[in-house]
Design an enzyme around this catalytic site. Structure first.
Site, mmCIF file in Angstrom:
data_model
loop_
_atom_site.group_PDB
_atom_site.id
_atom_site.type_symbol
_atom_site.label_atom_id
_atom_site.label_comp_id
_atom_site.label_asym_id
_atom_site.label_seq_id
_atom_site.Cartn_x
_atom_site.Cartn_y
_atom_site.Cartn_z
ATOM 1 C CG HIS A 54 10.332 46.132 49.316
ATOM 2 N ND1 HIS A 54 10.595 44.782 49.382
ATOM 3 C CD2 HIS A 54 11.003 46.585 48.228
ATOM 4 C CE1 HIS A 54 11.399 44.434 48.381
ATOM 5 N NE2 HIS A 54 11.660 45.513 47.665
ATOM 6 C CG ASP A 106 9.530 42.272 51.029
ATOM 7 O OD1 ASP A 106 9.838 43.413 51.411
ATOM 8 O OD2 ASP A 106 9.617 41.908 49.844
ATOM 9 C CB SER A 159 12.063 44.315 44.849
ATOM 10 O OG SER A 159 13.222 44.270 45.625
#
Length: 1001
Positions: free
Chosen positions: A263, A192, A597
C-alpha cells in the site's frame, strides 16, 4: 477529563481545541458538555490498562507565539515553514518534554512509562498506563485530555495522461520544462505501510540536482534503514522512519521501513514516483508509469503494518508521532491514505494535522471506501484544514464482454489482452469442493486464502471451464487464482450490488467483472444444462470518465452537521497502476489497485507541483486553487456519473481535479487557525474539552459561514445568507470578477454584490441570500457559484442546500409547577404550522447506594411505542465538585454515554425501536460517594398528551422564512419533580421537527 469513544466507529477519539493564540490555550480547561445525544457525540469508555495519548497544556512548536519566559515564538510567519532547528526551538521543545515528565511524576507514574514525546504538531506524550494512572492523569490540571491509543487502517498508467500532465502542452512541460524538473525542491511525506525502496519508481534521480542546496537546507530528517531487510535511501527516497511501539506485528513483516503490504509503495509512487518507469504485471508489460511530481523527493513514515489478511493497520500514537516527525523533518506535503473518524474533527491525528497545516504543510487525506457499504454520510476526514479526496475512474480502456451460449452478451471490465473461446460455464456454487462450505465455493476461495481453509472449488468440476464467482470477503484476484488452481480457463466476477465498483484487476485467468444485474442473469444461465460462454479480449478504446467509484465515501459530512461540504475533490482512484511490494503482490513490482487511498496521492503530488510553482502560498491557498478549478463534467461533456445516474457534490465535492488550471486560479478562499477554532466551537466539539475562554474569546461561527471554497447549508428554513471572502492571487494585476450561479433548481438568490474588483493580493467579501421556492423539502439541491474575469479565470464553488420545513429549537427549559415560555420557529414553506404535544411525563428516579468501585448499575425497561428516552443526573442532587458519568448499554452494547466534568449528565435516545431493557452505569468519578447515593432520572416519551403542556396558538398561518412565535405553558406539575415532554411541529402532512421541553424543579 474523560476518555471518549466514537459511537459509530467504536474507536477512541479525542476532543481537543486548537492553539489559536498562546495567551489563551494555557488557560484552565472547560469541562465537557454535560448533555450529549447518543450518536451525536463520541461516548465515553472505561479506562483500561494500555497505551494512551496524553495532551498537555501549552502550544506545540508549530503554533507557539510566545508567552513562556525564556523562549520566543516558534510559529512560522505566513508563507514560511516551521524551523525546529534553532536553539530557541530546541530549547522550547526540551521545555515541553520536561513538562511532560513533571506531569507523569505528579501522578506518581514513572517517566519510564513514557514511550514518545510530541512537541512539534502536538504537545503531549504517549505512555503505557494502568487504569489508576489514567484516572490520576485525567484529573491533573496540566493535562488537556487523555485518550486510549486506537487503530487506523489503510483506506491506487494512464492517469498522468488523463490529468493533462504529459505532452508538449501538459503541466510538466508547460510549467516546469519537463517531467525531470516537476517537483524539484519539494518533499512529500507519506504516512503508510512502508516502501519497497528497490522499485525503479524510487531509483536515484540524475545528478547533479539543481535543488540540492534547497533540499539540504530544508530537510532535517533521518533514513532509519531498519533491522530486518534494511532499506537504503538515495536522493529520491531521502527519508524513512518506522513506528513499532504498541503495534501488533506479524512474523512475516519487516522490522524496518520496508513495505510488505504494498500500500505504501503504491501511494508513494503515485504521488512522486519517477517518470517513465517500465511496468510489468504477471510477466506482461503494461506500459510506463509515473508519479504526479516525478522530480520531488520522498520520505516514508511506516505507521501501518500488514495484518496478514491483505490489510494494514497502525495505532494513533505512532501516527501522531509520525506527523510530529514529518513536520520537524521539513516535508512540504503529507499524504495520508488512512482511515479516520466520520463524526469528529478532533481525533488526535486530526488535531496534529491541524497544527501541521498551521505550520505550512499541505495535508491530503482519503475520503474512505464505505460508499457501497454505508447507506449515507460515509465520508471520513471532515476537518476543514485537510483536503479530503474521493475516488473516480480514468479513461483507460478496459471493457470486456462475456457472450453466452444463448447469444446474450454482457459488457463489463477486464484487462486481459487474450480472451477465452467458447467453453463450458459453471456457477461456482455448483462446483463446490468436497468438505468446502457453500460460502467458500460461492466466493471462490483459493487453497491458501486462509490458514486451514480448504479450497472452495472442485477441480473435477471446474477443469477447462469458465467459472462464475461472487464478489466479497476474499480479494478479487484470489478468486481467479482459485479458478486457475482448479483448472478453470476463465472467470466471470459478479457484484452483489449495483453500487459496487467494477475493477480492472490483473487476474490469473481472463476475467470479466459484471455489475449485479448482469451478473445475476449470467449466474442464472450458468445453472442451465449445457451452458457455455466466451470472453473477449480487452477493448483498449478510451472510455467515458471520470465516473465516481461505487466504493468512494460520500457526504453529507456528519462532523459539521452537513454545513461543510465533504469530500472536497475527486481524483483517479480506480485501477491505478503503480509500484507495490513483491511479498504482498505475488512477486510483482507493480499492480493495479483501487481506493480513495489511490486518489489521495494524486492530489498530494499535484499539490507538490503547485507548492513548487508558488512557494509562498499557504496550504489553504493550494487547496482552494485545486477545488475552484475542478470540474463536475466528464470527458464527454456530461455530468459525472455514479452507478448510472448523475453524481452530485456530495459525491465529488467541487469536482474532478484539473491540474493545468490550478496554477492560476485567479481567486482563492483562505482560512486559518483562528477560523478553524471558530468552526470547531461552532459545531460544539472544541468546547467538550477546553476552557470556555477559548470559544468565548474567539467566538464561533455557523459551519456554513466558514470561508470555504464550497458552500453547504443543511436544514435551510426558507432562506439563508452565506458570506465569503476571496483573495486575488496575482501579485501585480487587479481584476474585475462577475458572479453567476448555475443549477440550484427550486431556489432563488441575490448577491450583496455580483461584481468585485479585487486589487493584487487583496481581498473582497460578498454575501449570497438563498431562498427556497419549489425545491423539495428534505432533499438536497445542488448548483455552482462561478466567478469569472476577462483574464480567463473561472472560479467555481459547489453549492449544496438542504431545505427543511421547520427550524425549531432542539430543546427549551423551564422551572416550577407552572409557567410559560415563548418560542420562535421558522417555517420553510407558506401554509399552516400545526403542533401536537407529547407529555409532560415525570422522571422515574432510581436512588441507589454507590458501588464499592464507585459504579452503580440500574436496569430500565422501555415499553413499545417509546419515541424518546432520556437518562440523566443533575448537579442539584450532589455536593459541589461531584463528577458523575453515565454509560448506557442495551444487549451488552454501548448505545450512548455522557462524560462531563460535573454531575450534570444526560443520554438521549430517539426512536423508533427503543423498546427493551437498558443497563445504565453511573460512575461516581469524583466527589464523596459515601455522602450521597446516586440518583438516576429516567424519562420515557411516547405519543400521548398528558394534559399539562399547551401550545398557543396550536396552529397558525406561516410564511416561508418568516419567524413565527408560540407560547408554551405548563401547569399542575408536582413539586420537586422533573418533567420531560415534546412539541412536534407539522406542516399538515407529517411531523417535520421536534422540540423537547424540560421542566426542572
Amino acid at each position: 477529563m474523560k476518555l471518549l469513544r466514537s459511537p459509530i466507529s467504536r474507536r477512541c477519539v479525542t476532543l481537543v481545541t486548537a492553539a489559536a493564540a498562546s495567551a489563551l490555550l494555557p488557560v484552565a480547561l472547560l469541562a465537557p458538555l454535560s448533555t450529549q445525544t447518543a450518536g451525536a457525540a463520541p461516548p465515553a469508555a472505561p479506562a483500561e490498562a494500555g497505551r494512551y495519548i496524553v495532551m498537555t497544556k501549552g502550544d506545540p512548536l508549530s503554533s507557539y507565539t510566545g508567552g513562556v519566559q525564556g523562549f520566543t515564538a516558534t510559529s512560522p510567519k505566513a508563507g514560511r515553514k516551521l524551523n525546529t532547528r534553532t536553539g530557541n526551538a530546541r530549547g522550547y521543545a526540551r521545555h515541553l518534554q520536561s513538562a511532560h515528565n513533571e506531569v507523569l511524576r505528579d501522578a506518581g507514574v514513572p517517566v519510564s512509562a513514557k514511550v514518545d514525546d510530541y512537541t512539534v504538531a502536538f504537545n503531549g506524550f504517549a505512555a503505557e498506563l494502568s487504569s489508576a494512572q489514567v484516572s490520576l492523569l485525567e484529573k491533573d490540571s496540566a493535562v488537556v485530555h487523555v485518550w486510549r491509543d486506537e487503530q487506523r487502517y489503510a483506506d491506487t498508467i494512464t492517469t498522468p495522461d488523463f490529468l493533462g500532465m504529459t505532452g508538449s502542452s501538459g503541466v510538466w512541460q508547460e510549467r516546469f520544462g519537463g517531467p525531470g524538473k516537476a517537483g524539484e525542491g519539494i518533499i512529500v511525506g507519506v504516512l503508510d505501510s512502508g516502501i519497497w525502496a528497490e522499485n525503479p519508481s524510487f531509483a536515484a534521480l540524475p545528478e547533479p540536482r539543481p535543488d540540492a542546496a534547497d533540499i539540504a537546507a530544508q530537510w532535517h530528517g533521518d533514513c532509519d534503514a531498519g533491522v530486518e531487510q534494511p532499506i537504503a535511501c538515495n536522493n529520491k527516497l531521502i527519508g524513512a522512519r518506522y513506528y513499532t511501539a504498541g503495534n501488533t506485528i506479524g512474523d512475516h513483516e519487516f522490522i524496518s521501513p520496508r513495505d510488505f503490504n504494498g500500500h505504501g509503495s503504491h501511494t508513494s509512487s503515485t504521488a512522486a514516483g519517477n517518470n517513465g518507469v517500465p511496468a510489468t504485471i504477471n510477466g506482461g508489460s503494461v506500459g510506463n508509469v509515473s508519479g504526479m511530481a516525478p522530480a520531488a523527493r520522498l520520505a516514508m513514515y511506516k505507521v501501518l503494518w500488514d495484518t496478514g489478511t491483505g490489510q494494514a493497520s497502525g495505532n494513533t500514537s505512532g501516527i501522531v508521532s509520525a506527523i510530529d516527525d514529518a513536520v520537524e523533518d521539513g516535508v512540504d506535503i503529507i499524504s495520508y491514505s488512512i482511515s479516520g473518524s466520520r463524526t469528529s474533527v478532533v481525533s488526535p491525528d486530526e488535531i496534529a494535522f491541524m497544527f501541521a497545516a498551521d505550520a505550512g504543510v499541505f495535508v491530503s487525506t482519503s475520503a474512505g471506501n464505505s460508499g457501497d457499504t454505508i447507506g449515507v454520510s460515509s465520508v471520513a476526514h471532515n476537518s476543514p484544514w485537510e483536503m479530503t479526496v474521493a475516488a473516480s475512474s480514468h479513461d483507460r480502456g478496459n471493457q470486456a464482454t462475456v457472450t453466452l451460449g444463448n447469444g446474450a452478451s454482457y459488457t463489463g471490465v477486464g484487462v486481459s489482452d487474450v480472451g477465452v473461446a467458447s467453453s463450458s460455464l459453471i456457477d461456482s456454487i455448483d462446483a463446490k469442493a468436497p468438505g468446502a462450505s457453500d460460502a467458500a465455493a460461492s466466493l471462490c476461495f483459493s487453497e491458501d486464502w486462509e490458514d486451514g481453509a480448504p479450497a472452495g472449488l472442485d477441480p473435477a468440476l471446474v477443469d477447462g471451464k469458465i467459472v462464475v464467482c461472487t464478489r466479497g470477503v476474499n480479494d478479487r484476484v484470489d478468486k481467479s487464482q482459485a479458478v486457475a488452481e482448479a483448472g478453470g480457463v476463465g472467470m466471470v466476477l459478479v457484484n452483489t450490488s449495483n453500487a459496487q465498483s467494477l475493477n480492472g484487476d490483473f487476474h490469473t485467468v481472463p476475467t470479466v467483472h459484471l455489475n449485479a444485474t448482469d451478473g445475476a442473469t449470467v449466474q442464472s444461465y450458468a445453472k442451465t444444462t449445457g451452458a457455455t460462454a466466451e470472453i473477449s479480449p480487452r477493448d483498449p478504446t478510451p472510455v467515458r470518465a471520470p465516473e465516481m467509484a461505487g466504493f468512494s465515501s460520500f457526504g453529507p459530512a456528519l462532523a459539521g452537521g452537513g454545513d461543510l461540504l465533504k469530500p472536497d475533490i475527486t481524483a483517479p482512484g480506480v485501477d491505478v497502476i503503480a509500484a507495490v511490494a513483491p511479498p504482498g503482490h505475488g512477486g510483482n513490482n507493480f499492480n493495479a489497485v483501487s481506493g480513495t487511498s489511490m486518489s489521495t496521492p494524486h492530489i498530494s503530488g499535484i499539490a507538490a507541483l503547485i507548492r513548487q510553482a508558488h512557494p509562498n502560498w499557504s496550504p489553504m491557498w493550494v487547496k482552494s486553487a485545486l477545488m475552484t478549478t475542478a470540474t463536475d463534467l466528464d470527458n464527454e461533456g456530461g455530468q459525472i456519473q455514479r452507478t448510472g445516474a448523475d453524481a452530485s457534490p456530495l459525491d465529488y465535492g467541487n469536482g474532478h481535479v484539473r491540474p493545468g488550471r490550478s496554477f492560476s486560479p485567479g481567486l482563492v478562499y483562505d482560512n486559518d487557525l483562528t477560523d478553524w477554532v471558530q468552526y470547531g466551537c461552532g459545531i460544539g466539539q472544541f468546547q467538550l474539552v477546553f476552557a470556555a475562554s477559548v470559544c468565548n474569546s474567539f467566538g464561533s461561527i455557523e459551519p456554513s459561514q466558514l470561508n470555504y471554497p464550497s458552500i453547504a447549508v443543511a436544514g435551510l428554513a426558507g432562506t439563508e445568507t452565506v458570506r465569503r471572502t476571496v483573495t486575488n492571487t496575482s501579485p501585480d494585476q487587479a481584476s474585475q470578477y462577475k458572479a453567476r450561479i448555475e443549477g440550484l433548481e427550486g431556489f432563488t438568490w441575490s448577491f450583496s454584490s455580483s461584481k468585485l474588483t479585487v486589487p493584487p493580493l487583496q481581498s473582497r467579501s460578498f454575501g449570497i441570500r438563498f431562498t427556497r421556492t419549489t425545491a423539495p423539502l428534505g432533499e438536497w439541491a445542488f448548483g455552482t457559484l462561478v466567478w469569472t474575469d476577462k483574464r480567463g479565470h473561472e472560479v467555481r464553488s459547489s453549492i449544496a442546500l438542504e431545505p427543511e420545513a421547520v427550524s425549531a429549537p432542539g430543546e427549551v427549559t423551564g422551572t416550577g409547577t407552572s409557567g410559560s415560555q415563548d418560542v420562535d420557529v421558522t417555517a420553510g414553506y407558506t401554509g399552516t404550522l400545526s403542533t401536537s404535544v407529547v407529555g409532560l411525563v415525570p422522571a422515574h428516579v432510581d436512588e441507589r447506594p454507590t458501588g464499592r468501585d464507585g459504579i452503580t448499575t440500574v436496569d430500565v425497561t422501555v415499553p413499545a411505542g417509546a419515541t424518546h428516552v432520556r437518562f440523566a443526573t443533575y448537579d442539584a442532587d450532589y455536593p459541589a465538585g461531584t463528577d458523575v458519568d453515565l454509560e448506557v448499554l442495551k444487549d451488552g452494547e454501548e448505545v450512548g454515554s455522557s462524560a462531563g466534568a460535573t454531575a450534570e449528565e444526560a443520554v438521549n435516545l430517539t426512536g423508533p425501536g427503543l423498546e427493551g431493557t437498558y443497563t445504565v452505569e453511573i460512575d461516581y468519578f469524583a466527589g464523596t460517594p459515601d455522602v450521597l447515593p446516586v440518583q438516576l432520572n429516567s424519562f420515557v416519551l411516547g405519543n400521548a398528551d398528558a394534559g399539562n403542556l399547551t401550545v398557543t396558538p396550536a396552529s397558525q398561518a406561516v410564511t416561508a422564512a418568516q419567524p413565527a412565535s408560540v407560547t408554551l405553558a405548563w401547569e399542575g406539575l408536582a413539586a420537586d419533580t422533573r418533567y420531560l415532554g415534546a412539541v412536534d411541529w407539522s406542516d399538515g402532512t407529517e411531523v417535520r421537527a421536534r422540540t423537547l421541553v424540560s421542566i426542572l424543579r
